[in-house]
Scaffold this motif. Structure first.
Motif, mmCIF file in Angstrom:
data_model
loop_
_atom_site.group_PDB
_atom_site.id
_atom_site.type_symbol
_atom_site.label_atom_id
_atom_site.label_comp_id
_atom_site.label_asym_id
_atom_site.label_seq_id
_atom_site.Cartn_x
_atom_site.Cartn_y
_atom_site.Cartn_z
ATOM 1 N N VAL A 1 -7.779 -8.088 4.933
ATOM 2 C CA VAL A 1 -7.765 -8.346 3.495
ATOM 3 C C VAL A 1 -7.642 -7.038 2.714
ATOM 4 O O VAL A 1 -7.019 -6.981 1.661
ATOM 5 C CB VAL A 1 -9.043 -9.102 3.069
ATOM 6 C CG1 VAL A 1 -9.149 -9.222 1.575
ATOM 7 C CG2 VAL A 1 -9.084 -10.467 3.720
ATOM 8 N N LEU A 2 -8.223 -5.981 3.239
ATOM 9 C CA LEU A 2 -8.269 -4.708 2.524
ATOM 10 C C LEU A 2 -7.065 -3.802 2.781
ATOM 11 O O LEU A 2 -6.997 -2.713 2.226
ATOM 12 C CB LEU A 2 -9.557 -3.979 2.878
ATOM 13 C CG LEU A 2 -10.836 -4.734 2.514
ATOM 14 C CD1 LEU A 2 -12.052 -3.952 2.963
ATOM 15 C CD2 LEU A 2 -10.890 -5.034 1.040
ATOM 16 N N LYS A 3 -6.127 -4.254 3.564
ATOM 17 C CA LYS A 3 -4.956 -3.439 3.871
ATOM 18 C C LYS A 3 -4.130 -3.201 2.600
ATOM 19 O O LYS A 3 -3.798 -4.126 1.882
ATOM 20 C CB LYS A 3 -4.096 -4.151 4.923
ATOM 21 C CG LYS A 3 -2.922 -3.334 5.374
ATOM 22 C CD LYS A 3 -2.141 -4.052 6.444
ATOM 23 C CE LYS A 3 -0.980 -3.192 6.876
ATOM 24 N NZ LYS A 3 -0.145 -3.870 7.841
ATOM 25 N N GLU B 1 -6.237 -2.649 -6.062
ATOM 26 C CA GLU B 1 -7.246 -3.119 -6.997
ATOM 27 C C GLU B 1 -8.217 -4.021 -6.253
ATOM 28 O O GLU B 1 -7.803 -4.802 -5.417
ATOM 29 C CB GLU B 1 -6.566 -3.965 -8.081
ATOM 30 C CG GLU B 1 -6.756 -3.511 -9.475
ATOM 31 C CD GLU B 1 -6.006 -4.421 -10.441
ATOM 32 O OE1 GLU B 1 -6.424 -4.423 -11.582
ATOM 33 O OE2 GLU B 1 -5.054 -5.102 -10.071
ATOM 34 N N LEU B 2 -9.501 -3.904 -6.573
ATOM 35 C CA LEU B 2 -10.487 -4.720 -5.899
ATOM 36 C C LEU B 2 -11.570 -5.128 -6.898
ATOM 37 O O LEU B 2 -12.006 -4.312 -7.703
ATOM 38 C CB LEU B 2 -11.134 -3.926 -4.757
ATOM 39 C CG LEU B 2 -12.170 -4.678 -3.966
ATOM 40 C CD1 LEU B 2 -11.609 -5.025 -2.610
ATOM 41 C CD2 LEU B 2 -13.408 -3.853 -3.830
ATOM 42 N N GLN B 3 -11.945 -6.389 -6.856
ATOM 43 C CA GLN B 3 -13.014 -6.884 -7.722
ATOM 44 C C GLN B 3 -13.962 -7.722 -6.870
ATOM 45 O O GLN B 3 -13.522 -8.556 -6.090
ATOM 46 C CB GLN B 3 -12.425 -7.725 -8.856
ATOM 47 C CG GLN B 3 -13.430 -8.152 -9.883
ATOM 48 C CD GLN B 3 -12.783 -8.949 -10.986
ATOM 49 O OE1 GLN B 3 -12.752 -10.170 -10.893
ATOM 50 N NE2 GLN B 3 -12.273 -8.284 -11.994
ATOM 51 N N ILE C 1 -8.433 -9.239 -4.553
ATOM 52 C CA ILE C 1 -7.590 -8.078 -4.298
ATOM 53 C C ILE C 1 -6.379 -8.175 -5.213
ATOM 54 O O ILE C 1 -5.706 -9.211 -5.249
ATOM 55 C CB ILE C 1 -7.100 -8.036 -2.832
ATOM 56 C CG1 ILE C 1 -8.209 -8.266 -1.795
ATOM 57 C CG2 ILE C 1 -6.354 -6.747 -2.558
ATOM 58 C CD1 ILE C 1 -9.488 -7.650 -1.943
ATOM 59 N N GLY C 2 -6.077 -7.080 -5.927
ATOM 60 C CA GLY C 2 -4.953 -7.085 -6.856
ATOM 61 C C GLY C 2 -3.854 -6.128 -6.455
ATOM 62 O O GLY C 2 -4.025 -5.273 -5.584
ATOM 63 N N ASP C 3 -2.723 -6.267 -7.126
ATOM 64 C CA ASP C 3 -1.555 -5.441 -6.832
ATOM 65 C C ASP C 3 -1.493 -4.170 -7.678
ATOM 66 O O ASP C 3 -0.524 -3.416 -7.623
ATOM 67 C CB ASP C 3 -0.270 -6.247 -7.018
ATOM 68 C CG ASP C 3 -0.061 -6.712 -8.450
ATOM 69 O OD1 ASP C 3 -0.917 -6.413 -9.312
ATOM 70 O OD2 ASP C 3 0.962 -7.375 -8.706
ATOM 71 N N GLY C 4 -2.517 -3.906 -8.473
ATOM 72 C CA GLY C 4 -2.538 -2.733 -9.324
ATOM 73 C C GLY C 4 -2.021 -3.005 -10.724
ATOM 74 O O GLY C 4 -2.087 -2.153 -11.594
ATOM 75 N N GLU C 5 -1.489 -4.196 -10.942
ATOM 76 C CA GLU C 5 -0.957 -4.564 -12.255
ATOM 77 C C GLU C 5 -1.696 -5.768 -12.844
ATOM 78 O O GLU C 5 -1.176 -6.454 -13.718
ATOM 79 C CB GLU C 5 0.529 -4.866 -12.137
ATOM 80 C CG GLU C 5 1.343 -3.652 -11.713
ATOM 81 C CD GLU C 5 2.821 -3.944 -11.588
ATOM 82 O OE1 GLU C 5 3.273 -5.004 -12.049
ATOM 83 O OE2 GLU C 5 3.527 -3.105 -11.026
#
Length: 90
Positions: free
Chosen positions: A78-80, A84-86, A50-54
């Protein structure tokens, strides 16, 4: 050491710790699949980043495929607020 530096170090340690837990769960599932002699389970295991968008990973969790359409079972917390998701398959 500056306060920002300490936070960065603590964040890195936390991310590595969570990653180790996620990998432990994935490895446990893999050992289980091998023990029962069904290698199909190996293709069901994933690590979710899970990413912060950056481009920075903020959380890591295990995931398990529940069907062949690409639906994964992942802990809800975890998905809250995901930006970004990989998904990394074994």
């Amino acid at each position: 050491m500056r306060k920002d530096d300490r936070h960065a170090v603590m964040r890195a340690i936390l991310i590595r710790s969570v990653f180790c837990v996620a990998l432990t769960l994935v490895n446990t599932f893999t050992i289980f699949a091998q023990a029962i002699g069904d290698e199909r389970f190996l293709s069901m295991v994933a690590v979710i980043l899970i990413g912060d968008g950056e481009g920075v990973v903020t959380r890591i969790a295990p995931g398990v495929a529940v069907n062949t359409s690409g639906v994964f079972l992942v802990p809800n917390h975890v998905l809250k607020d995901v930006k970004e998701l990989q998904v990394r398959l074994k």
